[in-house]
Design an enzyme around this catalytic site. Structure first.
Site: not given
Ligand code: GLY
Length: 300
Positions: A170, A201, A222, A224
């Protein structure tokens, strides 16, 4: 007149040595292109959208072009943008064939009565807003196709494994502008071999991003499924009221680990304009501007 602030991340992962340079270069470019605009009056909202668009275009990161593929070998993108002045936000999830989900999220915020659009509905809206629908292969890189083939039928593979073993994640940006307004944007391709329709997330308010002028603003990166369980960015913003900026980020990451064995990182700026970051992966690409200097780092 307030000195603006900008902090950007390009993912918290076990970034291997051979990808360190690309991660640093991309974050540096996003900062050095965006910060001068903030200095001459660009709003925090425009700045975070602008910065994230640069990272979405860069195939280094798991966002826009170069994102992980889902179980069907497709790119599905999530993004959010939030305005700390009004608490308005716009988000999209499981959006396909659009290079800049962060800008579609901005349109959701600015042009609709809604906050979050998903899947086909998000794509129809994007097309209505004149975003170009790209052929699926234009967001897909050779690197991701090869990686997808290597994990496609691997029985032991779990979607959180890439956070420990693979070099992508991300992207996000947090800004405070000359008027003291805060904004945040986060954009992602989610996790490798995720189920179709899986949403992480990043587009979840409070999970992958939060902005409130009274507290500051935070973006997460990280795994999510762990981050959204502890509503990580809202938690860090809440802790800005009673801890230093760095302590609040550290508290959030420690809680993520302790409570749900989570993996990831956060960046932020508190209401006093102090930078904040913490992570529990091996590395996190991040950078910010302090006293006119761009500081980019990837190590702990
Ligand atoms: N942080 C990105 C995801 O897990 O979708």
């Amino acid at each position: 007149m307030i000195q603006p602030k900008l902090i950007i991340h390009g993912g918290a992962w076990n970034i291997p040595d051979e990808y360190v340079e690309d991660h640093i270069r991309g974050v540096e470019k996003a900062i050095n292109t965006t910060y001068p605009k903030l200095e001459v009056g660009m709003s925090a909202l425009d700045a975070v959208e602008f910065a994230v668009r640069i990272l979405e275009e860069d195939p280094t990161y798991d966002a826009g072009r170069g994102a992980f593929l889902n179980e069907a070998g497709e790119v599905e993108l999530d993004a959010i943008i939030m305005d700390g002045k009004t608490l308005n936000f716009g988000a999209v999830a499981a959006l396909q064939n659009i290079l800049h989900p962060v800008s579609v999220a901005r349109k959701v915020m600015d042009e609709t009565e809604h906050c979050l659009l998903v899947g086909d509905g998000a794509l129809s809206f994007a097309k209505k807003m004149n975003f170009e629908e790209l052929p699926p292969e234009s967001l897909l890189t050779e690197r991701e196709l090869a990686f997808f083939k290597s994990i496609k039928n691997k029985e032991t593979f779990k979607t959180h494994h890439p956070f420990e073993f693979e070099p992508r994640d991300t992207v996000g940006a947090v800004a405070m502008d000359r008027d003291g307004n805060f904004a945040v944007a986060t954009s992602t391709g989610g996790t490798a071999r995720k189920l179709r329709g899986r949403v992480g997330d990043s587009p979840i308010v409070g999970g992958g991003a939060y902005a409130d002028n009274e507290a500051g603003a935070v973006s997460a990166t990280g795994w999510g499924e762990s981050i959204m369980k502890v509503v990580l960015c809202k938690r860090v913003c809440d802790h800005f009221f009673n801890q230093s900026a760095m302590e609040a980020a550290e508290e959030g990451i420690q809680y993520l680990k302790k409570r749900v064995n989570g993996l990831g990182g956060v960046i932020g700026i508190n209401a006093k304009g102090e930078y904040s970051f913490a992570f529990n992966t091996r590395r996190m690409a991040r950078g910010y501007v302090q006293n006119g200097k761009t500081i980019v780092s990837i190590e702990k």
